[in-house]
Motif scaffolding. Structure first.
Motif, PDB file in Angstrom:
ATOM      1  N   ASN A 269       0.810  -1.215   0.000  1.00 24.36           N
ATOM      2  CA  ASN A 269       0.000   0.000   0.000  1.00 24.36           C
ATOM      3  C   ASN A 269       0.841   1.262   0.000  1.00 24.36           C
ATOM      4  N   THR A 270       0.184   2.338  -0.425  1.00 21.39           N
ATOM      5  CA  THR A 270       0.671   3.700  -0.246  1.00 21.39           C
ATOM      6  C   THR A 270      -0.494   4.443   0.390  1.00 21.39           C
ATOM      7  N   LEU A 271      -0.329   5.715   0.623  1.00 22.16           N
ATOM      8  CA  LEU A 271      -1.435   6.501   1.187  1.00 22.16           C
ATOM      9  C   LEU A 271      -2.252   7.132   0.077  1.00 22.16           C
ATOM     10  N   PRO A 272      -3.563   7.130   0.179  1.00 23.70           N
ATOM     11  CA  PRO A 272      -4.363   6.435   1.194  1.00 23.70           C
ATOM     12  C   PRO A 272      -4.383   4.937   0.911  1.00 23.70           C
ATOM     13  N   VAL A 273      -4.497   4.135   1.965  1.00 21.68           N
ATOM     14  CA  VAL A 273      -4.534   2.683   1.766  1.00 21.68           C
ATOM     15  C   VAL A 273      -5.813   2.309   1.029  1.00 21.68           C
ATOM     16  N   ASP A 274      -5.711   1.241   0.249  1.00 23.32           N
ATOM     17  CA  ASP A 274      -6.873   0.818  -0.546  1.00 23.32           C
ATOM     18  C   ASP A 274      -7.501  -0.471  -0.034  1.00 23.32           C
ATOM     19  N   VAL A 275      -7.208  -0.830   1.222  1.00 21.61           N
ATOM     20  CA  VAL A 275      -7.832  -2.000   1.846  1.00 21.61           C
ATOM     21  C   VAL A 275      -8.642  -1.515   3.051  1.00 21.61           C
ATOM     22  N   SER A 276      -9.675  -2.269   3.392  1.00 20.40           N
ATOM     23  CA  SER A 276     -10.460  -1.945   4.580  1.00 20.40           C
ATOM     24  C   SER A 276     -11.226  -3.191   5.010  1.00 20.40           C
ATOM     25  N   PRO A 277     -11.611  -3.247   6.265  1.00 25.66           N
ATOM     26  CA  PRO A 277     -11.386  -2.258   7.314  1.00 25.66           C
ATOM     27  C   PRO A 277      -9.957  -2.343   7.861  1.00 25.66           C
ATOM     28  N   VAL A 278      -9.500  -1.247   8.424  1.00 30.36           N
ATOM     29  CA  VAL A 278      -8.165  -1.162   9.003  1.00 30.36           C
ATOM     30  C   VAL A 278      -8.288  -1.280  10.521  1.00 30.36           C
ATOM     31  N   LEU A 279      -7.442  -2.118  11.110  1.00 25.93           N
ATOM     32  CA  LEU A 279      -7.441  -2.311  12.556  1.00 25.93           C
ATOM     33  C   LEU A 279      -7.126  -0.978  13.259  1.00 25.93           C
ATOM     34  N   PRO A 280      -7.831  -0.642  14.351  1.00 23.21           N
ATOM     35  CA  PRO A 280      -7.579   0.627  15.028  1.00 23.21           C
ATOM     36  C   PRO A 280      -6.111   0.877  15.378  1.00 23.21           C
ATOM     37  N   GLY A 281      -5.366  -0.159  15.745  1.00 18.83           N
ATOM     38  CA  GLY A 281      -3.959   0.013  16.090  1.00 18.83           C
ATOM     39  C   GLY A 281      -3.080   0.357  14.905  1.00 18.83           C
ATOM     40  N   THR A 282      -3.611   0.218  13.699  1.00 19.61           N
ATOM     41  CA  THR A 282      -2.881   0.541  12.478  1.00 19.61           C
ATOM     42  C   THR A 282      -3.025   2.014  12.117  1.00 19.61           C
ATOM     43  N   VAL A 283      -4.108   2.634  12.518  1.00 22.76           N
ATOM     44  CA  VAL A 283      -4.410   4.014  12.139  1.00 22.76           C
ATOM     45  C   VAL A 283      -3.309   5.000  12.538  1.00 22.76           C
ATOM     46  N   PRO A 284      -2.740   4.918  13.761  1.00 21.78           N
ATOM     47  CA  PRO A 284      -1.674   5.867  14.085  1.00 21.78           C
ATOM     48  C   PRO A 284      -0.484   5.771  13.128  1.00 21.78           C
ATOM     49  N   VAL A 285      -0.147   4.566  12.698  1.00 19.90           N
ATOM     50  CA  VAL A 285       0.992   4.389  11.789  1.00 19.90           C
ATOM     51  C   VAL A 285       0.721   5.088  10.466  1.00 19.90           C
ATOM     52  N   LEU A 286      -0.501   5.012   9.987  1.00 18.99           N
ATOM     53  CA  LEU A 286      -0.844   5.687   8.739  1.00 18.99           C
ATOM     54  C   LEU A 286      -0.701   7.196   8.907  1.00 18.99           C
ATOM     55  N   ARG A 287      -1.071   7.715  10.067  1.00 20.67           N
ATOM     56  CA  ARG A 287      -0.877   9.154  10.342  1.00 20.67           C
ATOM     57  C   ARG A 287       0.605   9.506  10.380  1.00 20.67           C
ATOM     58  N   TRP A 288       1.429   8.634  10.997  1.00 23.30           N
ATOM     59  CA  TRP A 288       2.874   8.887  11.053  1.00 23.30           C
ATOM     60  C   TRP A 288       3.473   8.911   9.651  1.00 23.30           C
ATOM     61  N   PHE A 289       3.035   7.969   8.806  1.00 25.57           N
ATOM     62  CA  PHE A 289       3.500   7.960   7.418  1.00 25.57           C
ATOM     63  C   PHE A 289       3.102   9.260   6.723  1.00 25.57           C
TER      64      PHE A 289
END
Length: 152
Positions: free
Chosen positions: A118-138
């Protein structure tokens, strides 16, 4: 993520379970997400691969073991990145996110999970809540200003 009941401190607060998490990044800057297998809490949700530390294991040792067990790869250097504590209904987890840029072996989905680069925005869902902060960091690191994932 742990399946058993979480431990309790004397104060009644749940003791976090330590989890090593691999943020695999390829030469093009894409990152690997895997789906949680059937039979586990949050089955079908997408996350960064990894798992619980066993007694006496370091984060790096646990990450090497887990990625080999789950994905069939042997990872190179591990770069500790960030730590995040997440409270799920079933457990409180302390996620030790580590960046990994090199690995050997062909990916094998040994738990019948799926994988997606993946790149941002991710194209898979649903995303586990613990994954969301990492996407923000990226997004912060890469100067990305759009949504990082679809709302779940």
């Amino acid at each position: 993520m742990p399946e058993e009941a979480p431990a309790q401190q004397a104060s009644g607060e749940r003791v976090p379970v330590d989890v090593a998490v691999g943020v695999l990044i390829d030469g093009g800057g894409r990152f690997l997400l895997t789906s949680r297998p059937e039979g586990k809490v949050y089955a079908g949700y997408w996350e960064f691969p990894g798992g619980k530390l066993e007694a006496g294991e370091s984060v790096e040792q646990a990450l090497r073991r887990e990625l080999h067990e789950e994905l069939g790869i042997t990872i190179g250097a591990v770069q500790p990145w960030r730590i995040e504590v997440v409270d799920y209904a079933h457990a409180r987890v302390r996620l030790h996110f580590c960046k990994v840029f090199a690995w050997d072996g062909a990916f094998e989905m040994r738990e019948a999970q799926q994988m997606a680069w993946n790149t941002l925005p991710v194209d898979v869902s649903p995303v586990l809540p613990g994954t969301v902060p990492v996407l923000r960091w990226f997004a912060e690191e890469r100067g990305f200003s759009g949504p990082t994932h679809a709302a779940t």
